[in-house]
Write a protein that holds these residues in place. Structure first.
Motif: not given
Lengths: 316, 299
Positions: A111, A119, A121, A123-130, A132, A191, A194, B19, B23, B26, B204, B208, B277, B281, B285, B292
């Protein structure tokens, strides 16, 4: 004479302490409920752990139960499933350390090379989601993708003619570890990156400028500048990982390994404690297994910290 | 910016491709489940439903929202998340504020008392028996009380409170405010970011958590949505060929009998359980990235 006056001073000091305590009683009132809570849910609980040395009788409680020493520990070591459970615990843990631990570091390094902010952001938004999503949902996704009746994976494999009929992935022991590691990777990679991404961002930019003036390729810069710079962070997280060696997973294994044919590969210490303790009601036996695990974990953490201290990055 | 060499350019291109794939991998399971939840269940069984619903229907959701048990479980989850988060964050912050005061008598001992608990956990069985012993079994509060104070969060709060400027507190003290007044009227309002971050993670967790209710709660009307979902999905995997039973139950409920299946219903329930969620979300963010980092600073 001297001792007496010291005593008196001590007494006066104590008295002052008591006065001070009551003078700041409103402040003390803020910590009393919390400390009381910790006392009940942690210290009384630690006392409760001693039931591992008893034949706990649910009607008598701990006071009325018979002390039996290490009987339950011995029983666990002689349990025909002991070796299998230890193997699963260690194999799954080691696989997680080998794969799920370095993956977010690599993701962060990747990254960091991305210059298109949109791009990056996305990728980050999508990969952080799981991270939660609950394990119930993640296991639901996995079950749906791996299903024999029109699961996406079977459909894709059939389409490219790799298989001629659907495979029931979640009922074949050989596939189980791969499935567990993949779902864990899927859930945690974004996640966990980060922290490393922040560490990478903190690296002095002048180092890169100097290196590229000297003609070092990006590949070289990553290995000679970025990775050494973030090494302290990596080491600290690695130590935590070692301390967690016996936490091979719990919810993921319970949910994805619910099929009884998977027991031989899915039962780890924690799931076994759950099964014999909560489902079968063998409280003392399960508590003994849990205590065995807790003691080894504290030992591992201490050991890992000693190793880290040698490298100058200790936790405490 | 210096010109990239051929090797560098190749690496960057590979990174972009990788990447993009990551994505996609995921996102796909989530998207595919969403699509199936909007597709006619019988049609899904024919195979080939991947990126877009082929036979769009709202029947799955209609049945889900008509199911009283599900709606009730959803409300229990909402109640648990709201009550659990507020109480836990408040209790944890209060303890942290007290422990952040240098003049607190016994401060050093209290800190050790708290930190020791981070290294040794009692384990599942003693916790289970303790919860049963104090009579929390099968009540709403069993989902709130055992996780009321998290020492880890307490330490983050305490570090934050210690860094607050002393001036405001001092002047409030001169105006005659006590510790409680200062805590509620000055300290908490100044702690917006850290409260937001820790509330997010606590919420969360509450939303969950399915495991503890599954061992502590037996009354049907107290089960939260994740635990209910786990039961639905589990009954599905054990006997996927018997999923017609769900469709049979649907027939009782109305018209949709020939359009839903066990799978399409499960997907709809999964989406309902994920929706809150997904909805918060995008707005949180920035808080969790910050969170973290506060957390790892202490490590």
């Amino acid at each position: 004479m001297r001792a007496e006056s010291m005593h008196r001073r001590q007494f006066k000091g104590n008295q002052r302490l008591v006065t001070r305590y009551f003078r700041q009683f409103d402040l003390q009132m803020m910590v009393i409920p919390g400390l009381l809570f910790i006392f009940i849910f942690n210290y009384i609980l630690m006392y409760g752990v001693l039931m591992a040395f008893q034949d706990y009788n649910i009607f008598e409680g701990m006071a009325g139960s018979e002390w039996v020493g290490f009987k339950h520990f011995e029983r666990f070591f002689e349990d025909p499933r002991f070796l299998e459970i230890m193997r699963n615990t260690i194999v799954l843990s080691v696989l997680k350390i080998l794969i799920c631990f370095p993956a977010p570091i690599i993701l962060a390094l990747m990254l960091n090379e991305v210059r298109h902010m949109m791009f990056k952001r996305a990728v980050q938004t999508i990969t952080y989601l799981p991270h939660f999503l609950s394990w119930v949902i993640v296991a639901g996704f996995a079950t749906s993708i791996l299903a024999t009746d029109n699961g996406s994976l079977n459909m894709a494999l059939e389409k490219i003619n790799l298989i001629d009929k659907p495979i029931n992935f979640l009922s074949i022991p050989e596939y189980f570890w791969t499935i567990i590691i993949s779902t864990n990777l899927w859930k945690s990679i974004g996640f966990a990156s980060i922290v490393y991404l922040a560490a990478v961002a903190g690296v002095d930019q002048q180092l890169y400028e100097a290196a590229s003036l000297d003609g070092a390729s990006k590949w070289k810069q990553i290995f000679l500048i970025t990775i050494p710079s973030i090494m302290p962070v990596i080491v600290i997280f690695f130590i935590l990982e070692i301390g967690n060696l016996l936490n091979a997973g719990f919810e993921d294994l319970l949910l994805l390994g619910s099929n009884p044919v998977l027991r031989e590969v899915s039962d780890v210490i924690d799931t076994y404690v759950y099964r014999v303790g909560i489902s079968d009601g063998l409280y003392s036996y399960a508590a003994a297994i849990g205590l065995f695990k807790a003691v080894i974990s504290v030992g591992l953490l201490t050991l890992a910290n000693q190793l880290a201290r040698k490298s100058g990055n200790s936790l405490w | 910016m210096l010109k990239l060499t051929f090797g560098d350019r190749f690496m960057v291109i590979m990174i972009y491709i990788f990447l993009t794939l990551l994505a996609f991998v995921t996102f796909y399971p989530f998207w595919n489940s969403l699509v199936i939840s909007f597709n006619n269940g019988q049609d899904t069984m024919l195979g080939g439903v991947t990126f877009w619903p082929r036979d769009f229907t709202l029947d799955n959701y209609e049945i889900v929202f008509q199911d009283k048990r599900l709606v009730n479980a959803f409300m229990i989850s909402v109640a648990r998340t709201v009550v659990g988060t507020i109480l836990s964050v408040l209790a944890t912050a209060m303890l942290a504020y007290g422990l952040s005061k240098k003049e607190l008598v016994g401060r050093k001992y209290f800190m050790v008392f708290c930190i020791v608990t981070m290294f040794f956990s009692g384990g599942l069985i003693p916790t289970f028996l303790l919860v049963r012993g104090i009579g929390l079994m099968d009540s709403f509060w069993v989902m709130i009380i055992p996780s009321l104070i998290l020492v880890w969060n307490m330490i983050i709060f305490r570090t934050f409170f210690q860094q607050l400027p002393k001036g405001l507190e001092e002047s409030a003290k001169i105006d005659g405010a006590g510790y409680w007044g200062i805590f509620f009227r000055i300290v908490l309002p100044l702690s917006g970011p850290v409260i937001a971050t820790l509330s997010l993670f606590t919420a969360v967790f509450h939303w969950n958590d399915w495991f503890f209710p599954s061992i502590y709660i037996t009354s049907e009307n107290l089960i939260p949505i994740q635990t209910l979902l786990q039961k639905v999905l589990n009954s599905n995997t054990v006997s996927s060929q018997m999923s017609q039973i769900d469709a049979g139950a649907a027939a009782h409920m109305g018209k949709a009998a020939n359009t839903v299946t066990g799978k399409s219903l499960s997907m709809a329930v999964m989406m309902v359980a994920t929706l809150p969620i997904i909805m918060v979300y995008p707005f949180v963010q920035k808080y969790f990235v910050k969170g973290v980092l506060i957390g790892s600073l202490k490590e």
